[in-house]
Motif scaffolding. Structure first.
Motif, PDB file in Angstrom:
ATOM      1  N   ALA A   1       1.376  26.149 -14.833  1.00 33.90           N
ATOM      2  CA  ALA A   1       1.045  26.787 -13.556  1.00 33.90           C
ATOM      3  C   ALA A   1       2.268  26.907 -12.652  1.00 33.90           C
ATOM      4  CB  ALA A   1      -0.041  25.986 -12.848  1.00 33.90           C
ATOM      5  N   GLY A   2       3.438  26.511 -13.170  1.00 37.28           N
ATOM      6  CA  GLY A   2       4.663  26.616 -12.370  1.00 37.28           C
ATOM      7  C   GLY A   2       4.838  25.480 -11.384  1.00 37.28           C
ATOM      8  N   ARG A   3       4.068  24.413 -11.584  1.00 37.32           N
ATOM      9  CA  ARG A   3       4.191  23.278 -10.654  1.00 37.32           C
ATOM     10  C   ARG A   3       4.742  22.075 -11.408  1.00 37.32           C
ATOM     11  NH1 ARG A   3      -0.795  23.211  -6.470  1.00 37.32           N
ATOM     12  NH2 ARG A   3       0.670  21.857  -5.393  1.00 37.32           N
ATOM     13  N   TYR A   4       5.883  22.307 -12.063  1.00 32.02           N
ATOM     14  CA  TYR A   4       6.382  21.279 -12.960  1.00 32.02           C
ATOM     15  C   TYR A   4       6.847  20.013 -12.245  1.00 32.02           C
ATOM     16  CZ  TYR A   4      11.116  23.290 -12.072  1.00 32.02           C
ATOM     17  OH  TYR A   4      12.284  23.761 -11.519  1.00 32.02           O
ATOM     18  N   ASN A   5       7.026  20.093 -10.902  1.00 31.60           N
ATOM     19  CA  ASN A   5       7.388  18.876 -10.171  1.00 31.60           C
ATOM     20  C   ASN A   5       6.292  17.815 -10.314  1.00 31.60           C
ATOM     21  OD1 ASN A   5       5.929  20.847  -8.587  1.00 31.60           O
ATOM     22  ND2 ASN A   5       6.094  19.459  -6.851  1.00 31.60           N
ATOM     23  N   LEU A   6       5.073  18.242 -10.599  1.00 32.24           N
ATOM     24  CA  LEU A   6       3.948  17.320 -10.731  1.00 32.24           C
ATOM     25  C   LEU A   6       3.652  16.976 -12.193  1.00 32.24           C
ATOM     26  CD1 LEU A   6       1.592  19.056  -8.126  1.00 32.24           C
ATOM     27  CD2 LEU A   6       3.000  17.010  -7.777  1.00 32.24           C
ATOM     28  N   CYS A   7       4.506  17.418 -13.092  1.00 32.29           N
ATOM     29  CA  CYS A   7       4.283  17.141 -14.510  1.00 32.29           C
ATOM     30  C   CYS A   7       4.140  15.644 -14.735  1.00 32.29           C
ATOM     31  CB  CYS A   7       5.447  17.685 -15.336  1.00 32.29           C
ATOM     32  SG  CYS A   7       5.422  17.199 -17.079  1.00 32.29           S
TER      33      CYS A   7
ATOM     34  N   ARG B   1       9.190  16.424  -4.483  1.00 32.51           N
ATOM     35  CA  ARG B   1      10.366  17.046  -5.109  1.00 32.51           C
ATOM     36  C   ARG B   1      10.282  18.571  -4.972  1.00 32.51           C
ATOM     37  NH1 ARG B   1      10.094  13.267  -9.922  1.00 32.51           N
ATOM     38  NH2 ARG B   1      11.067  11.344  -9.244  1.00 32.51           N
ATOM     39  N   PHE B   2      10.418  19.297  -6.093  1.00 35.04           N
ATOM     40  CA  PHE B   2      10.550  20.755  -5.987  1.00 35.04           C
ATOM     41  C   PHE B   2      10.313  21.368  -7.367  1.00 35.04           C
ATOM     42  CE2 PHE B   2      14.389  20.302  -8.337  1.00 35.04           C
ATOM     43  CZ  PHE B   2      14.948  19.120  -7.887  1.00 35.04           C
ATOM     44  N   CYS B   3      10.078  22.653  -7.390  1.00 31.41           N
ATOM     45  CA  CYS B   3      10.002  23.370  -8.675  1.00 31.41           C
ATOM     46  C   CYS B   3      10.495  24.793  -8.453  1.00 31.41           C
ATOM     47  CB  CYS B   3       8.572  23.382  -9.230  1.00 31.41           C
ATOM     48  SG  CYS B   3       7.334  23.914  -8.031  1.00 31.41           S
TER      49      CYS B   3
ATOM     50  N   ARG C   1       1.294  13.424  -4.445  1.00 26.25           N
ATOM     51  CA  ARG C   1       0.732  14.171  -5.578  1.00 26.25           C
ATOM     52  C   ARG C   1       0.435  15.617  -5.182  1.00 26.25           C
ATOM     53  NH1 ARG C   1      -3.970  12.482  -8.497  1.00 26.25           N
ATOM     54  NH2 ARG C   1      -4.984  12.177  -6.477  1.00 26.25           N
ATOM     55  N   GLU C   2       0.900  15.985  -4.001  1.00 25.72           N
ATOM     56  CA  GLU C   2       0.637  17.323  -3.465  1.00 25.72           C
ATOM     57  C   GLU C   2      -0.860  17.626  -3.455  1.00 25.72           C
ATOM     58  OE1 GLU C   2       5.042  19.304  -4.113  1.00 25.72           O
ATOM     59  OE2 GLU C   2       3.306  20.388  -4.928  1.00 25.72           O
TER      60      GLU C   2
END
Lengths: 415, 390
Positions: free
Chosen positions: B119-125, B329-331, A327-328
């Motif tokens: 916030a530009g962290r769409y890998n965590l959407c 993953r990545f964004c 979850r970073e």
């Protein structure tokens, strides 16, 4: 023949629970040092470990050691080569007792060519000598004494609005400030902050977070009186008391089950606080060092947030990687502080830190240091009152003793 | 037969897209080639004739077990998510792409409106749907198809000089790029990489491109380590013995500490550890060793997946300010990753593609990936499925 140097009292640890008041010669400050009359020393968990066990984890007391490292005082003499420090005799200062080597990669400012020897991460100095710690040998004495000589660049002026006892809180506040910087606390405006552990450090984390503009601050602890302090004195928005296991609950059969129970507890906490599962806090200050609390800190953090590991305790712990790495949720290590004292003292003097003036809950004379430690160990004062911060030596020095060039002294009443 | 008679790039040019063959998983080890209808792209979508799909560990997990950790297959699902192709049709409102454009496919579809996306962290959407993942249902179908429709905003044009295979590698490279943003390496620093698979080697390659001076790759597979060093990905390689299960958690940690001590004294003796450690295996013992091997004030980036919980030496974190940095993953990486390939900043990375099969032989491909070697016994690092010449 110069007159004998005056003697001053020191609380000296000779072994577990063997604390003796001894009179030691006051030494002349060397080049780059100032002589400081200590006015207040706060006691902390590591001091307590040394007092109780004669050791702190792997660090064993090998020779008599003066404990104490959260201190403030007044400069009574300046050694040679101190003119550029800007300090003067009679100046009130807070002591930063970690003495870095000034030469290693962490001390020397890297990359920008400046000649600073207090690089951004000098707290990690390879050759750090910390007064009152038995990690290095010979040990450096701490501040539970009346007079100490100390490098001038580690003496920080106290704002006029700040008492000695408040200034002695600069040390634990520096820890919390360092944690907030490592956790990038100011990167999200108005974060939701969680503090686990409402001891002195946790309460300072709550107070600092409020001052830095947190949208809400929540404190968690097992002790309701600490949470009450957090609500009534510091002014946190929410608290949650971790229940002791109910009678008849079977003990967990393995570590994985403890992890599951902590995950369930975290979900309960989120629900009680009106947050959805999958939501959580932007910053979590974990101030206990207890494995279960670290696990809960992770479960309670939002995806993409940070858990600052402030508390020192368990050397190893079972960490849920699916809840952290996947979850970073980053786990940020925090060890003491670097370049934090000036800001800490400024905050202490500013009036922005709520509850600061009530944090010192018990005071003792230097001669009663062992009573001070016993109080800290019990967590309760002589009348059952809550212990937040115990201080030693406060208000018992009424004379300001100044050493003149001819070796005589003059004294004056302190205001 | 893999390698050999296949040319190194799939057949170029726009194919006829009147039929679609997909490699669809029905259950464990039950991967079938289905004919699927070819649908026109909807508004905001484009139709892509997929040229090449790289296979990854998660695809392999689904292939073998019908699940990947907690995510269990609930309906037939085309596998594959590391792909590139050529636009065969564009839907309404799509202006930045045209038929014939070569594109890399970014396989995750995020919501765009939640706090994390903003916030530009769409890998965590939390609404993220990722191709060939059973995490969400209905499952977003994967790229092991000959033609598919996909939202056009996730189709990134491939620069001149970048091949389809490189464009397919953009997906694992994106994970690596994201990890390096979260745990950056500065020029001259030292890097330790656990796991010399495709991701580990891409990590080494990116560290080299960034100017890291000391890049040490660690693996249990001697061939991979030799490859990593011979091809110049790593400056040094270390073969880890495959150890038996530890008798107790304490034994396991002690063993990990010893591994780390050895790695540091041999490969980074001037410091107490490596500046950054990239953990690409997901194996608990490597995760533990990673912590011990990071220098005071260093970082451990967790890229590998596979262990849900592990005993970690927290004293390292607390006393040495070693940070545990998560990577999922990545964004916002596709443009930079494609640019790296286009500018030739990652030389030799195409050698990671060791094994190639046509779509018809996808089951063989998964078997080779599973064994770690093809039928001729050659080492497998990255398998690609594509319209290769026969």
């Amino acid at each position: 023949m110069s007159p004998a140097l005056p003697l001053h009292p020191a609380a000296v640890l000779h072994g577990a629970k063997d604390l003796r008041i001894e009179y030691r010669e006051q030494r002349t400050p060397q080049a780059g040092e100032a002589q400081v009359q200590i006015m207040a020393t706060g006691l902390c968990g590591s001091d307590l470990h040394y007092y109780t066990h004669g050791r702190n984890g792997d660090f064993v007391v090998r020779s008599p050691l003066v404990l104490g490292h959260e201190a403030s005082g007044i400069i009574t003499a300046l050694g040679p080569s101190t003119a550029s420090s800007g300090l003067r005799v009679g100046q009130r200062v807070a002591l930063e007792v970690g003495i870095p080597c000034r030469k290693c990669r962490y001390c020397v400012e890297m990359g920008n060519g400046s000649s600073s020897t207090k690089g951004p991460r000098y707290n990690l100095c390879e050759n750090m000598r910390f007064c009152s710690s038995a990690k290095t040998f010979p040990h450096l004495d701490g501040t539970l004494q009346t007079s100490i000589n100390h490098p001038v660049d580690l003496l920080h002026p106290i704002p006029d609005s700040c008492s000695y006892e408040t200034a002695a809180l600069a040390e634990p506040l520096a820890v919390v400030l360092h944690a907030s910087r490592r956790a990038n606390a100011t990167s999200s405006p108005n974060p939701r902050v969680l503090v686990i552990g409402a001891g002195a450090v946790g309460l300072l984390a709550c107070s600092l977070s409020i001052a830095l503009g947190a949208s809400t601050v929540t404190a968690i602890d097992i002790d309701e009186t600490k949470l009450q302090f957090a609500r009534d004195v510091i002014g946190v928005d929410d608290t949650w008391q971790v229940p002791l296991p109910q009678k008849g609950t079977p003990p967990p059969k393995d570590k994985e089950e403890i992890l599951r129970r902590n995950r369930d507890m975290a979900e309960q906490i989120l629900e009680d606080l009106g947050m959805r599962i999958g939501d959580g806090f932007d910053i979590v200050y974990e101030c206990t060092g207890v494995e279960s609390c670290i696990q809960m800190a992770i479960f309670l953090a939002k995806p993409g947030s940070r858990v600052a590991l402030v508390g020192m305790g368990t050397p190893v712990g079972l960490i849920p990687l699916s809840a952290s790495a996947l979850r970073e949720v980053d786990l940020i290590g925090v060890f003491r502080y670097a370049n934090c004292y000036p800001e800490a003292l400024s905050l202490l003097g500013s009036g922005k830190l709520r509850g600061i003036h009530k944090m010192v809950t018990q005071r003792f004379a230097l001669e009663d240091t062992d009573h001070a430690f016993e109080t800290l160990r019990r967590g309760r004062g002589d009348h059952g009152e809550l212990v937040v911060k115990v201080m030693v030596g406060v208000g018992h020095q009424t004379e300001f003793i100044s050493h003149l060039a001819d070796g005589t002294t003059e004294s004056a009443e302190l205001a | 037969m893999a390698g050999g008679p296949f040319s190194a790039k799939p057949i170029d040019g726009l194919p006829v897209v009147d039929s679609n063959t997909a490699a669809v998983l029905y259950g464990p080890q039950d991967l079938r080639l289905d004919n699927r209808p070819v649908l026109p792209p909807g508004p905001g979508e484009a139709q892509v004739a997929v040229k090449v799909t790289g296979l990854c560990g998660s695809d392999l997990h689904y292939y073998i077990h019908g699940r990947n950790g907690d995510f269990v297959l609930r309906e037939p699902m085309a596998l594959g998510h590391e792909a590139a192709g050529i636009i065969s049709a564009v839907g309404e409102g799509v202006t930045h792409l045209q038929v014939g454009d070569r594109v890399a496919i970014e396989a995750g579809i995020h919501c765009g409106s939640c706090r994390l996306c903003k916030a530009g962290r769409y890998n965590l959407c939390p609404q993220m749907r990722y191709a060939a993942s059973a995490k969400t249902y209905p499952h977003l179908q994967g790229t092991l198809q000959t033609v598919m429709n996909h939202p056009a905003k996730y189709l990134h044009r491939i620069p001149e000089g970048c091949t389809y295979e490189q464009a397919s590698l953009v997906e694992p490279l994106s994970v690596v790029l994201h990890a390096s943003r979260r745990a950056p390496v500065k020029p001259g620093q030292s890097v330790l990489v656990f796991g010399a698979g495709a991701v580990g080697m891409l990590t080494c390659a990116l560290a080299r491109a960034t100017g890291a001076a000391n890049i040490v790759a660690v693996d249990i597979d001697e061939r991979r380590i030799r490859f990593a060093v011979e091809e110049g990905f790593a400056t040094a390689g270390h073969i880890l013995p495959k150890l038996p299960r530890p008798a107790s958690p304490e034994d396991g940690l002690e063993s990990a500490r010893q591994t780390a001590e050895k790695l540091v004294s041999e490969y980074s003796p001037e410091s107490d550890g490596f500046d950054v450690v990239y953990e690409c295996t997901g194996v608990a013992s490597c995760i533990q060793a990673a912590f011990y091997a990071a220098r005071t004030g260093g970082k451990v980036a967790f890229i590998g997946m596979g262990t849900t919980a592990a005993m970690l030496p927290l004293s390292s974190a607390v006393f040495r300010e070693v940070d545990l940095v998560g990577v999922f993953r990545f964004c916002n990486t596709y443009a930079d990753a494609l640019a790296l390939f286009g500018a030739g900043r990652l030389p030799g990375v195409e050698k990671l593609v060791t094994t190639r099969y046509s779509l018809e032989r996808v089951n063989e491909a998964f078997e080779a990936l599973k064994r770690g070697e093809d039928q001729s016994g050659r080492m497998v690092i990255k398998v690609m499925i594509g319209a290769y010449e026969n």
